[in-house]
Design an enzyme around this catalytic site. Sequence first.
Site, PDB file in Angstrom:
ATOM      1  N   ASP A 144      -5.929   4.948   4.972  1.00 23.46           N
ATOM      2  CA  ASP A 144      -5.346   6.109   6.208  1.00 23.46           C
ATOM      3  C   ASP A 144      -5.966   5.832   6.699  1.00 23.46           C
ATOM      4  OD1 ASP A 144      -2.958   7.166   3.467  1.00 23.46           O
ATOM      5  OD2 ASP A 144      -4.535   7.377   3.061  1.00 23.46           O
ATOM      6  N   PHE A 221       3.490  -6.448   5.061  1.00 25.40           N
ATOM      7  CA  PHE A 221       3.190  -5.964   5.981  1.00 25.40           C
ATOM      8  C   PHE A 221       2.281  -6.721   7.514  1.00 25.40           C
ATOM      9  CE2 PHE A 221      -0.452  -2.553   6.720  1.00 25.40           C
ATOM     10  CZ  PHE A 221      -0.261  -2.584   7.557  1.00 25.40           C
TER      11      PHE A 221
HETATM   12  C1  LIG Z   1      -2.560   3.378   3.442  1.00 27.12           C
HETATM   13  S1  LIG Z   1      -2.055   3.229   2.315  1.00 27.12           S
HETATM   14  C2  LIG Z   1      -2.865   1.852   2.046  1.00 27.12           C
HETATM   15  C3  LIG Z   1      -2.593   0.995   1.091  1.00 27.12           C
HETATM   16  C4  LIG Z   1      -2.897  -0.174   0.124  1.00 27.12           C
HETATM   17  N1  LIG Z   1      -4.160  -0.929   0.474  1.00 27.12           N
HETATM   18  C5  LIG Z   1      -2.459  -1.172   1.084  1.00 27.12           C
HETATM   19  O1  LIG Z   1      -3.473  -2.045   2.045  1.00 27.12           O
HETATM   20  O2  LIG Z   1      -1.495  -1.346   1.168  1.00 27.12           O
HETATM   21  C6  LIG Z   1      -3.956   3.978   1.816  1.00 27.12           C
HETATM   22  C7  LIG Z   1      -3.830   4.294   0.415  1.00 27.12           C
HETATM   23  O3  LIG Z   1      -5.006   5.104  -0.568  1.00 27.12           O
HETATM   24  C8  LIG Z   1      -4.777   5.868  -1.194  1.00 27.12           C
HETATM   25  N2  LIG Z   1      -5.569   6.858  -1.444  1.00 27.12           N
HETATM   26  C9  LIG Z   1      -6.235   7.807   0.156  1.00 27.12           C
HETATM   27  N3  LIG Z   1      -7.758   8.220  -0.522  1.00 27.12           N
HETATM   28  C10 LIG Z   1      -7.667   7.938  -1.429  1.00 27.12           C
HETATM   29  C11 LIG Z   1      -8.905   8.287  -2.692  1.00 27.12           C
HETATM   30  N4  LIG Z   1      -9.672   9.394  -2.323  1.00 27.12           N
HETATM   31  N5  LIG Z   1      -8.643   7.764  -3.513  1.00 27.12           N
HETATM   32  C12 LIG Z   1      -7.649   7.007  -4.325  1.00 27.12           C
HETATM   33  N6  LIG Z   1      -7.141   6.761  -3.664  1.00 27.12           N
HETATM   34  C13 LIG Z   1      -6.852   7.348  -2.408  1.00 27.12           C
HETATM   35  C14 LIG Z   1      -3.723   6.798  -0.929  1.00 27.12           C
HETATM   36  O4  LIG Z   1      -2.511   7.694  -1.760  1.00 27.12           O
HETATM   37  C15 LIG Z   1      -2.990   5.239  -0.664  1.00 27.12           C
HETATM   38  O5  LIG Z   1      -1.848   5.082  -1.843  1.00 27.12           O
END
Ligand SMILES: C[S@@+](CC[C@H](N)C(=O)[O-])C[C@H]1O[C@@H](n2cnc3c(N)ncnc32)[C@H](O)[C@@H]1O
Length: 241
Positions: A144, A221
């Site tokens: 994120d 994407f």
């Molecule tokens: C923008 S999405 C990207 C997902 C994937 N890596 C992709 O490229 O499509 C970021 C993901 O990181 C997860 N996330 C953020 N902080 C996290 C944490 N501390 N532990 C586990 N997951 C986390 C969020 O729930 C989200 O699904």
Amino acid sequence: MKSFKSEEEARAAGVYISKVKSFVKREGRLTNAQARAIEVNWPSKGLSIEQGMLNFDEVFGRSAPTVLEIGFGMGKSLVEMAAAAPENNFIGIEVHRPGVGACLADAEEAGVENLRVFEHDAVEVLAQSVADNSLHRLQLYFPDPWHKTRHHKRRIVQPDFVQKIRSKLAIGGTFHMATDWEPYAEHMMDVMTQAEGFENTSSEGANGFVPRPEYRPITKFEVRGQKLGHGVWDIIFKRVS
Ligand SMILES: C[S@@+](CC[C@H](N)C(=O)[O-])C[C@H]1O[C@@H](n2cnc3c(N)ncnc32)[C@H](O)[C@@H]1O
């Protein structure tokens, strides 16, 4: 550790409570297929921090290089990677339950055996379940970006976090990040070039990005972004000490 009845009581006693999280937990709806995939596959593929410090050889029933991915989203690329590299162990961590369900459904369909998942905060998983010097590679793809300046402190890539990762990687192990948000790419590069114990693997030198390696599948994407002229930055640093 002393426990407190409320946050106010803890604060009054001078205890610092960290509320900075890299994610906002959005439950979303779990589809029937995701719920079923969790029910059926959790016994063989689910991991939890209650299990304590993991012994990967026991978890996977063999000794093999272990790759850990933080925030796998819906898990599509993680499952592809696990299927393409049966010689490696893969562990995914994600807080979003529908993502965990989608990943397990895909893994089941692909017949992937070398993948385990946590549904938990990666920072806690690293601290409580992953042994020091145990990882071959740590992957963080499209975390994120937290665009607003006042939210930058929520970005998961920070000096402290990077040092925690360093302690979990084996010497020679790599930390691979990718992002499509240029200011975050620059932030990642700043943090990494200043991080003790890491060396950039880029042939472009100390501040260099790397081309997407073969093992990281290109996502739908990303293809869409490329058509719109958007960039993607890959950064791979190696633990050297
Ligand atoms: C923008 S999405 C990207 C997902 C994937 N890596 C992709 O490229 O499509 C970021 C993901 O990181 C997860 N996330 C953020 N902080 C996290 C944490 N501390 N532990 C586990 N997951 C986390 C969020 O729930 C989200 O699904």
